[in-house]
Design a protein around this motif. Structure first.
Motif, short mmCIF file in Angstrom:
data_model
loop_
_atom_site.label_atom_id
_atom_site.label_comp_id
_atom_site.label_asym_id
_atom_site.label_seq_id
_atom_site.Cartn_x
_atom_site.Cartn_y
_atom_site.Cartn_z
N CYS A 25 0.84 -1.21 0.00
CA CYS A 25 0.00 0.00 0.00
C CYS A 25 0.87 1.25 0.00
CB CYS A 25 -0.92 -0.03 1.22
SG CYS A 25 -1.97 1.43 1.41
N ALA A 57 -7.38 7.29 -1.85
CA ALA A 57 -8.53 6.65 -1.19
C ALA A 57 -8.77 5.26 -1.77
CB ALA A 57 -9.79 7.50 -1.36
N LEU A 58 -8.59 5.09 -3.08
CA LEU A 58 -8.76 3.78 -3.71
C LEU A 58 -7.72 2.80 -3.18
CD1 LEU A 58 -9.96 1.89 -5.87
CD2 LEU A 58 -8.38 2.91 -7.51
N LEU A 80 -6.10 2.86 -0.30
CA LEU A 80 -6.40 2.53 1.09
C LEU A 80 -7.59 1.60 1.21
CD1 LEU A 80 -5.86 6.04 2.72
CD2 LEU A 80 -4.39 4.04 2.97
N SER A 81 -8.62 1.84 0.39
CA SER A 81 -9.81 0.99 0.43
C SER A 81 -9.49 -0.43 0.00
CB SER A 81 -10.90 1.58 -0.47
OG SER A 81 -12.10 0.84 -0.36
N LEU A 82 -8.73 -0.58 -1.09
CA LEU A 82 -8.35 -1.92 -1.55
C LEU A 82 -7.49 -2.63 -0.50
CD1 LEU A 82 -7.53 -1.24 -5.31
CD2 LEU A 82 -9.42 -2.60 -4.42
N SER A 83 -6.61 -1.88 0.14
CA SER A 83 -5.76 -2.47 1.18
C SER A 83 -6.60 -2.93 2.37
CB SER A 83 -4.72 -1.45 1.65
OG SER A 83 -3.88 -1.06 0.58
N THR A 84 -7.62 -2.17 2.70
CA THR A 84 -8.52 -2.56 3.79
C THR A 84 -9.19 -3.89 3.49
OG1 THR A 84 -8.95 -0.23 4.33
CG2 THR A 84 -10.53 -1.87 5.16
N TYR A 85 -9.70 -4.04 2.26
CA TYR A 85 -10.35 -5.30 1.88
C TYR A 85 -9.35 -6.45 1.85
CZ TYR A 85 -14.96 -3.42 0.98
OH TYR A 85 -16.22 -2.87 1.13
#
Length: 273
Positions: A68, A86-87, A89-94
């Motif tokens: 990330c 933001a994309l 970070l969001s992909l990393s969260t998933y």
């Protein structure tokens, strides 16, 4: 065993600090790959130290955190395809959720709350500020802003240390960093302005808006130092690492520059453009 020698420690801090100063300033003026490499290296080493500290209490997906971080840093490189932070970070969260789903399914345990929070906080706390510092180099006056930023931050750190050690009496935050004093805080604030004044004089620049950097570094930078001290206090650690003789880890040496870099980019990259 004999105690530590204050004079030897000061010499060690000074020599290692001089090497850091020359390396940073040199890479600022070289720009390009040299600047990207030094920023990415410092960011990832600091992130690794941060994960080591948090790893005492949390299960972290370090690999996802590093991937990330690299994506965030590379998205800021001039000429690269813009990618939404933001994309990333969001992909990393998933991705972390997927790791914890597999962990739960195979072991009956999961740590998703701590893993997501701990892993991504390393990106937000350390890598995002370094990304803003990387972006400052691409501004029309990027070299000047970066030199002022680092000079003010270092001036604040040095003066806070020297004045606090010599005249410090009144504790600033005794429950977080017992050695920090109000006298050192004021000395650091004045040291920040002194260094930016030297930059303005030597490089023959108008005082405004560079004095804003002195204001930011003199106030916010010391709060950034306390933020890292709070982390180490909670986790029972003296230093984040042992990379830099006399200073500790990379996060110890560059803790103040993180918030300073964020606010300087906010001022010069967004507000004043």
């Amino acid at each position: 065993m004999a105690g530590s020698n204050p004079s030897r420690e000061l010499i060690l801090r000074t020599l290692s600090g001089a090497v850091i100063v020359l390396g940073i300033i040199g890479c600022i003026y070289l720009g390009g790959t040299a600047w990207l490499c030094v920023v990415a290296t410092l960011a990832l080493i600091s992130q690794g130290e941060y994960y080591r500290l948090l790893g005492k209490r949390l299960r972290l997906s370090r690999g996802i955190g590093y991937i990330c971080s690299l994506a965030v840093l590379l998205s800021a490189v001039e000429g690269s395809r813009p990618v939404s932070i933001a994309l990333i970070l969001s992909l990393s969260t998933y991705a972390i959720f997927m790791v914890e789903i597999l962990r739960r399914q195979t072991t009956g345990q999961s740590f998703v709350v701590g893993n997501v929070g701990g892993t991504l906080s390393g990106v937000l706390f350390i890598v995002m500020p370094w990304t803003c510092i990387l972006l400052l180099r691409s501004l029309p006056t990027g070299n000047l802003v970066l030199v002022s930023l680092f000079a003010s931050t270092w001036g604040c750190d040095v003066m806070a240390y020297l004045i606090g050690a010599r005249w410090g009496r009144n504790r600033l935050c005794e429950h977080i960093s017992p050695k920090k004093t109000w006298e050192g805080f004021i000395g650091g604030f004045l040291g920040s302005f002194l260094m930016v004044a030297i930059v303005i004089y030597v490089l023959e620049q108008p005082p405004y808006p560079l004095f804003l950097i002195g204001l930011v570094c003199g106030l916010a930078g010391q709060m950034g130092d306390l933020a890292e001290s709070l982390l180490k206090r909670e986790l029972g650690e003296k230093d984040s690492g042992r990379l830099i003789p006399g200073h500790g880890g990379a996060l110890d040496r560059f803790d103040s520059i993180l918030i300073n870099g964020l606010l300087t980019y906010l001022l010069f990259g967004i507000v004043l453009t």
